[in-house]
Design a protein around this motif. Structure first.
Motif: not given
Length: 349
Positions: A75-86
């Motif tokens: 992912s290249l977008f900060d807002i995407d990161l926590p969703i993918l990490a979760k």
């Protein structure tokens, strides 16, 4: 090996780097919530996804990965990161490696208040930071905090709604303005966790700014730190920089790596002032400064592909040349949207 980039936006250069690294041994897929993405023109395949906070976002990605034999997601977008990490375990179950740091690390980096607290807890320096307008104003009266000060979103990116106040009147006006800006943009999704404390007042750092690429492998093991002296900025991103040898900053990078155990690249902004190092921000992803490292001989895409394949990496792959001066250029890309753009009111890129 097929790789999927989510929230790809305008990072066409990263798509090209990974295509070159794959060397025909896989395909690059890109995804974005709008087809108005220049990277769509460079990738082998592209797809428009639901919005990140849509309940169908993760199911959509899981289905897409299954149908297209995706080996890894970046992912290249900060807002995407926590969703993918979760949801990382869901992708692991279908054999997809999501190259994202842990939820804890992502949340420390995305939340600028937590970044400040993390720095204090680990004897690292950062700009004096406040969640309370009243406390900031009180410290200004006492001379502890001095103008100019920065007012910015607690969960922010890309210099959106960042203002510099020279006096108390501007401080109050900009504080309210940042709150309104948050509520009108996609920043509201992160800020809804605590809208009452969604704005920061921060000491303005002076001195020379540097960008660090702190690189770990896919198990969070430290590899190296690349140091770039920033010479010009544009819209919150590095516009011109030169790679330099700075042992103090490399040592700082190694310490941050040991604390956060980031996966892949960690983009960090640091100021040097009076022989002290002040960490401003950290981004748990490829940052806008990575191309400067790449142009200096670092090839993280090749390293990532080797790690995914279980191969050993040559140290030279992640070794930079110093004194490489690079500036970003502006180019135009002709898009080929499938929808009727003339009858579409607004796209959120």
């Amino acid at each position: 090996m097929n790789i999927l980039f989510t929230s790809v936006g305008r990072r066409s250069y990263l798509v090209q780097y990974f295509k070159e690294a794959l060397n025909g041994k896989g395909k690059i897929h890109v995804a974005n919530s709008s087809e108005l993405s220049p990277a769509f023109q460079v990738a082998d395949y592209s797809v428009v996804t639901p919005l990140i906070y849509d309940k169908n976002y993760i199911p959509f990605l899981l289905d897409y990965c299954n149908q297209n034999s995706i080996a890894a997601i970046i992912s290249l977008f900060d807002i995407d990161l926590p969703i993918l990490a979760k949801n990382k375990s869901k992708f692991n179950e279908i054999g997809v490696n999501v190259i994202v740091s842990s939820e804890k690390t992502v949340n420390i980096c995305n939340d600028k208040w937590r970044t400040y607290c993390f720095l204090k807890e680990n004897d690292l320096k950062g700009p004096r930071t406040y969640l309370s307008l009243g406390e900031a104003a009180e410290d200004i009266k006492k001379g502890i905090l001095k103008f100019p000060v920065m007012i910015k979103p607690r969960w922010g990116m890309g210099s959106i709604a960042v203002y510099e106040a020279e006096n108390v009147n501007e401080l109050n006006v900009f504080y309210d303005k940042v709150k309104r800006n948050i509520e009108k943009t996609y920043l509201k999704y992160e800020a809804r966790k605590n809208m009452a404390q969604s704005v920061l007042i921060q000491e303005k750092l002076k001195g020379q700014e540097y960008g660090l690429d702190i690189i770990n492998d896919l198990n969070g093991k430290y590899q190296t730190t690349i140091v770039k002296k920033k010479l010009a900025m544009r819209s919150g991103e590095t516009d011109c920089a030169i790679t330099v040898q700075n042992n103090a900053l490399k040592k700082l990078g190694k310490k941050i790596s040991s604390l956060l155990k980031n996966i892949g690249n960690l983009d960090v902004d640091v100021f040097t002032e009076d022989n002290d190092l002040f960490v401003l921000e950290m981004n748990a992803r490829f940052g806008g400064g990575y191309p400067f490292s790449h142009m200096a001989g670092v090839n993280l895409p090749v390293a990532i592909i080797k790690w995914l394949s279980g191969e050993k990496t040559d140290k030279q792959i992640l070794t930079e040349q110093n004194n490489i001066l690079v500036q970003k250029d502006i180019s135009l890309v002709r898009l080929s949207p499938k929808t009727d753009i003339q009858n579409t009111k607004k796209y959120h890129l």
